[in-house]
Design a protein around this motif. Structure first.
Motif, PDB file in Angstrom:
ATOM      1  N   GLY A   1       0.790  -1.224   0.000  1.00  0.00           N
ATOM      2  CA  GLY A   1       0.000   0.000   0.000  1.00  0.00           C
ATOM      3  C   GLY A   1       0.820   1.270   0.000  1.00  0.00           C
ATOM      4  O   GLY A   1       0.275   2.366   0.127  1.00  0.00           O
ATOM      5  N   SER A   2       2.143   1.161  -0.151  1.00  0.00           N
ATOM      6  CA  SER A   2       3.014   2.329  -0.103  1.00  0.00           C
ATOM      7  C   SER A   2       3.655   2.569  -1.460  1.00  0.00           C
ATOM      8  O   SER A   2       3.869   1.643  -2.241  1.00  0.00           O
ATOM      9  N   SER A   3       3.979   3.833  -1.707  1.00  0.00           N
ATOM     10  CA  SER A   3       4.680   4.173  -2.950  1.00  0.00           C
ATOM     11  C   SER A   3       6.178   4.287  -2.731  1.00  0.00           C
ATOM     12  O   SER A   3       6.917   4.548  -3.678  1.00  0.00           O
ATOM     13  N   ALA A   4       6.636   4.084  -1.501  1.00  0.00           N
ATOM     14  CA  ALA A   4       8.058   4.229  -1.192  1.00  0.00           C
ATOM     15  C   ALA A   4       8.836   3.012  -1.679  1.00  0.00           C
ATOM     16  O   ALA A   4       8.530   1.877  -1.329  1.00  0.00           O
ATOM     17  N   LEU A   5       9.849   3.256  -2.497  1.00  0.00           N
ATOM     18  CA  LEU A   5      10.701   2.184  -2.993  1.00  0.00           C
ATOM     19  C   LEU A   5      11.647   1.748  -1.878  1.00  0.00           C
ATOM     20  O   LEU A   5      12.203   2.576  -1.158  1.00  0.00           O
ATOM     21  N   GLY A   6      11.813   0.428  -1.717  1.00  0.00           N
ATOM     22  CA  GLY A   6      12.695  -0.093  -0.694  1.00  0.00           C
ATOM     23  C   GLY A   6      14.113   0.433  -0.839  1.00  0.00           C
ATOM     24  O   GLY A   6      14.505   0.955  -1.884  1.00  0.00           O
TER      25      GLY A   6
ATOM     26  N   GLU B   1      -7.329  -4.855  -6.656  1.00  0.00           N
ATOM     27  CA  GLU B   1      -7.972  -4.579  -5.378  1.00  0.00           C
ATOM     28  C   GLU B   1      -8.023  -3.078  -5.135  1.00  0.00           C
ATOM     29  O   GLU B   1      -7.025  -2.377  -5.294  1.00  0.00           O
ATOM     30  N   GLY B   2      -9.193  -2.575  -4.758  1.00  0.00           N
ATOM     31  CA  GLY B   2      -9.349  -1.149  -4.517  1.00  0.00           C
ATOM     32  C   GLY B   2      -9.920  -0.416  -5.714  1.00  0.00           C
ATOM     33  O   GLY B   2     -10.208  -1.008  -6.767  1.00  0.00           O
ATOM     34  N   SER B   3     -10.065   0.896  -5.577  1.00  0.00           N
ATOM     35  CA  SER B   3     -10.690   1.695  -6.627  1.00  0.00           C
ATOM     36  C   SER B   3      -9.719   1.971  -7.757  1.00  0.00           C
ATOM     37  O   SER B   3      -8.496   1.955  -7.575  1.00  0.00           O
ATOM     38  N   LEU B   4     -10.272   2.241  -8.932  1.00  0.00           N
ATOM     39  CA  LEU B   4      -9.440   2.564 -10.089  1.00  0.00           C
ATOM     40  C   LEU B   4      -8.640   3.840  -9.832  1.00  0.00           C
ATOM     41  O   LEU B   4      -7.430   3.888 -10.070  1.00  0.00           O
ATOM     42  N   GLN B   5      -9.312   4.875  -9.349  1.00  0.00           N
ATOM     43  CA  GLN B   5      -8.623   6.148  -9.143  1.00  0.00           C
ATOM     44  C   GLN B   5      -7.492   6.002  -8.134  1.00  0.00           C
ATOM     45  O   GLN B   5      -6.381   6.507  -8.338  1.00  0.00           O
ATOM     46  N   GLY B   6      -7.749   5.275  -7.044  1.00  0.00           N
ATOM     47  CA  GLY B   6      -6.714   5.075  -6.036  1.00  0.00           C
ATOM     48  C   GLY B   6      -5.541   4.281  -6.565  1.00  0.00           C
ATOM     49  O   GLY B   6      -4.381   4.579  -6.268  1.00  0.00           O
ATOM     50  N   ASN B   7      -5.821   3.254  -7.374  1.00  0.00           N
ATOM     51  CA  ASN B   7      -4.758   2.425  -7.926  1.00  0.00           C
ATOM     52  C   ASN B   7      -3.930   3.162  -8.963  1.00  0.00           C
ATOM     53  O   ASN B   7      -2.710   2.970  -9.049  1.00  0.00           O
ATOM     54  N   ILE B   8      -4.563   4.001  -9.769  1.00  0.00           N
ATOM     55  CA  ILE B   8      -3.806   4.791 -10.739  1.00  0.00           C
ATOM     56  C   ILE B   8      -2.875   5.755 -10.007  1.00  0.00           C
ATOM     57  O   ILE B   8      -1.700   5.903 -10.374  1.00  0.00           O
ATOM     58  N   ALA B   9      -3.381   6.392  -8.942  1.00  0.00           N
ATOM     59  CA  ALA B   9      -2.537   7.308  -8.171  1.00  0.00           C
ATOM     60  C   ALA B   9      -1.360   6.565  -7.537  1.00  0.00           C
ATOM     61  O   ALA B   9      -0.216   7.031  -7.604  1.00  0.00           O
ATOM     62  N   LEU B  10      -1.620   5.387  -6.950  1.00  0.00           N
ATOM     63  CA  LEU B  10      -0.559   4.616  -6.308  1.00  0.00           C
ATOM     64  C   LEU B  10       0.470   4.144  -7.328  1.00  0.00           C
ATOM     65  O   LEU B  10       1.681   4.232  -7.096  1.00  0.00           O
TER      66      LEU B  10
END
Length: 317
Positions: free
Chosen positions: A214-219, A250-259
């Protein structure tokens, strides 16, 4: 003006199997705005950018199918639609000849020296369009396709020209819902083979990247794929790439595109900060779950779908 190479890319060969029909599924509700089939036509297929007053072309002759669609994609981008259709073309046996984005294509000049349908059936935003040309060999005659994608306020506009045998391929299309056509799972790309796959196919998956759930932070790990990719970009400063983030369903389209966009941006930032790649060589976008490479019905498939891909968008500086 269009510069044409001095040969024709078609002919009638007898006794060779025909291709399967080309079936496309759009990443959202699609309305066909134009359809025309010419039994024999000569089409100038752009295979390079506008430069020095010309666009380099190849001449394809045969049956020409010209179609245009308006696709409701809401928060999506022109890259989202192009990436989805590119994958379907490649899954159908087409190989890329040339691909570019607005500025690299040549902007206004490329648009107006290329055969594009008029408004309102096809809309081209001169600040946001994408183009590709591809070929499919091995059938009765070679087949060639050009694809324009651009954005309107809440819709994408798509133009496709397919040239081949009059007795060959039909072009079929249908609307998608919240998910696009599922492409059979592709094998993982070995980190050290990223550049090889990128050169061969025009795109590759950065399969060794790690993000927290659920995070956009790269390891913080050392990712071999980024090291190899950075070496290639430093050695080829004329190359431009797009990093494209993908998610599972899993989750909404808008949320997944943003992530997915944020994850791609994290990878771009790492290449710039840690590897010294110029920002001008990289763009970052996200398409959410609209371009899966495996089924979202299994844990394994969802894992494969959560990825960042790298795509060569141009070899022009």
């Amino acid at each position: 003006m269009i510069r044409t190479l001095g040969f024709l890319l078609a002919g009638v060969l007898l006794g060779t199997p025909a291709y399967a029909d080309l079936d496309l599924t759009f990443p959202g509700p699609a309305t066909q705005t134009f359809s025309e089939t010419e039994n024999f036509a000569s089409y100038k297929l752009p295979v390079g950018p506008y430069a020095d007053g010309f666009v380099q072309t190849l001449v394809a002759e045969g049956q020409q199918i010209t179609r245009a669609w308006r696709v409701d994609v809401g928060v999506g981008t022109s890259l989202l639609v192009m990436d989805n259709l590119r994958q379907q073309l490649e899954a159908s046996g087409f190989e890329l000849l040339y691909e570019c984005t607005t500025e690299v294509c040549g902007g206004f000049d490329f648009r107006f020296t290329t055969e594009v349908l008029p408004e309102p059936v096809m809309h081209v935003d001169l600040g946001d369009f994408r183009y590709l040309a591809a070929q499919r060999l091995g059938g009765a005659v070679p087949e060639y396709v050009s694809l324009f994608v651009s954005r309107g306020a809440d819709s994408a506009f798509v133009q496709m020209v397919l040239v081949g045998s009059a007795d060959g391929t039909n072009l079929n299309s249908k609307s998608g819902g919240n998910t696009a056509q599922v492409i059979p799972a592709a094998p993982r790309t070995k980190p050290g083979a990223v550049v090889e796959a990128l050169i061969r196919d025009g795109h590759a998956v950065l399969d060794d990247l790690e993000f927290e759930t659920g995070s956009s932070a790269l390891g913080s790990g050392e990712f071999s794929s980024l090291s190899k990719l950075s070496e290639y970009l430093k050695s080829n400063p004329e190359i431009r790439i797009a990093l494209v983030g993908h998610t599972d369903a899993e989750g909404s389209l808008q949320g997944n595109i943003a992530l997915s966009r944020q994850r791609a941006q994290s990878v771009a930032a790492r290449l710039v900060r840690d590897f010294g790649i110029p920002q001008r060589q990289i763009e970052a976008e996200g398409v959410g779950y609209l371009a899966p490479r495996a089924s979202n019905l299994t844990d394994e498939g969802r894992t494969l779908n959560r990825r960042v891909e790298v795509i060569i968008t141009s070899t022009q500086s």
